[in-house]
Scaffold this motif. Structure first.
Motif, PDB file in Angstrom:
ATOM      1  N   LYS A  57      11.163  12.545  -1.280  1.00 39.38           N
ATOM      2  CA  LYS A  57      10.940  11.188  -1.467  1.00 39.38           C
ATOM      3  C   LYS A  57      11.432  10.534  -2.937  1.00 39.38           C
ATOM      4  O   LYS A  57      11.709   9.479  -2.793  1.00 39.38           O
ATOM      5  N   GLU A 117      10.478  -1.332   4.448  1.00 38.83           N
ATOM      6  CA  GLU A 117       9.069  -1.790   4.136  1.00 38.83           C
ATOM      7  C   GLU A 117       8.846  -3.067   3.336  1.00 38.83           C
ATOM      8  O   GLU A 117       9.895  -3.327   2.629  1.00 38.83           O
ATOM      9  N   GLY A 142       4.424   0.746   3.088  1.00 41.55           N
ATOM     10  CA  GLY A 142       4.797   1.636   4.222  1.00 41.55           C
ATOM     11  C   GLY A 142       5.699   1.180   5.362  1.00 41.55           C
ATOM     12  O   GLY A 142       5.800  -0.074   5.413  1.00 41.55           O
ATOM     13  N   THR A 143       5.919   2.079   6.373  1.00 37.05           N
ATOM     14  CA  THR A 143       6.802   1.848   7.263  1.00 37.05           C
ATOM     15  C   THR A 143       6.360   1.629   8.759  1.00 37.05           C
ATOM     16  O   THR A 143       5.638   2.428   8.864  1.00 37.05           O
ATOM     17  N   PHE A 180       1.985   8.186  -2.866  1.00 40.23           N
ATOM     18  CA  PHE A 180       2.895   8.734  -3.323  1.00 40.23           C
ATOM     19  C   PHE A 180       3.745   8.192  -4.491  1.00 40.23           C
ATOM     20  O   PHE A 180       3.452   6.721  -4.421  1.00 40.23           O
ATOM     21  N   VAL A 195       2.759   3.726  -0.205  1.00 34.66           N
ATOM     22  CA  VAL A 195       1.767   4.146   0.648  1.00 34.66           C
ATOM     23  C   VAL A 195       2.598   4.713   1.913  1.00 34.66           C
ATOM     24  O   VAL A 195       3.540   4.347   2.485  1.00 34.66           O
ATOM     25  N   GLU A 220      13.343   3.829   5.979  1.00 37.16           N
ATOM     26  CA  GLU A 220      11.996   3.460   6.019  1.00 37.16           C
ATOM     27  C   GLU A 220      11.869   2.021   5.666  1.00 37.16           C
ATOM     28  O   GLU A 220      12.025   1.793   4.428  1.00 37.16           O
TER      29      GLU A 220
HETATM   30 MN    MN Z   1       7.584   4.813   3.562  1.00 37.50          MN
END
Ligand code: MN
Length: 227
Positions: free
Chosen positions: A130, A80, A198-199, A53, A30, A78
């Motif tokens: 990524k 998470e 997510g971060t 993604f 996310v 990042e």
């Molecule tokens: Mn991320």
């Protein structure tokens, strides 16, 4: 049936305090799921919802060493929370979402920020930024039967003992049940799927020799050395 070459090995992650392993099916991520991080990336979280993604399943790193990737001079960490899916489903209601969670892990969504930024500027996909080799260092998986479900708790990341990210899981824009529900509208979730949630704010670069430490309350720590 005989294959023309040996099929690839199964990507798998150890289960904490167990001799069993979690075989990885897919890795979903996310983006822009903490408001302060969305703002530091130049987005307005009041106008844009989080996005999804993917990374390939074999991007996971389960030892403590991640090689510095090629074609970047701006590798970012990042930190998470990761959801490990244990039960398949599509169009999952928010109220039923946690039934599909096997457990949780700590993960690093490592990012070639220069390539991601360039792709974004040109309206191109994020994959080169990524989804590269070794882009997903991850801890053992902690079963929800042992640690419960994670809706709050401090998430912190240090680089060489300098605190860089410090937030709380309760600051997620989409919490874990919402993420599962939204993602399952787009894809049938399967046993073995991972979701990087997510971060928080505070992302930044690392170089070879740096040691990243990620800590999430109830889940211990993940140590990753860039080599
Ligand atoms: Mn991320």
């Amino acid at each position: 049936m005989s294959y023309i070459f040996p099929p690839p090995p199964v990507s798998a992650i150890p289960i904490h305090a167990s001799s069993h392993w979690f075989p990885v099916h897919r890795i979903y991520c996310v983006g822009k799921n903490y408001a302060a991080h969305a703002r530091e990336m130049g987005s307005d979280p009041t106008k844009e919802v989080p996005c999804f993604f993917t990374k390939p399943a074999d991007a996971i790193v389960t030892n403590d060493a991640m090689p510095y990737p090629p074609v970047t001079s701006n590798l970012h960490y990042e930190g998470e929370l990761v959801i490990a899916i244990g039960k398949r489903g599509a169009d999952i209601a928010v109220a039923d979402a946690l039934d599909h969670v096997y457990g949780y892990a700590l993960g690093l969504d490592m990012t070639r920020r220069d390539l991601q930024t360039e792709a974004g500027r040109n309206g191109q996909p994020w994959d080169t930024g990524k989804a590269f080799d070794f882009s997903a260092p991850i801890s053992a998986i902690y079963p929800a039967t042992q640690v419960g479900h994670i809706s709050s708790g401090r998430i912190q990341l240090w680089v060489n003992d300098n605190l860089r990210q410090d937030s709380d899981i309760s600051d997620l824009i989409w919490d874990c049940p919402q993420i599962i529900s939204e993602l399952s509208k787009l894809f049938t979730l399967q046993e073995g799927d991972l979701i990087f949630t997510g971060t928080p704010a505070g992302v930044g670069p690392v170089v070879a020799g740096d040691v990243i430490k990620l800590s999430i309350e109830k889940l211990g720590t993940l140590l990753t050395r860039i080599c």
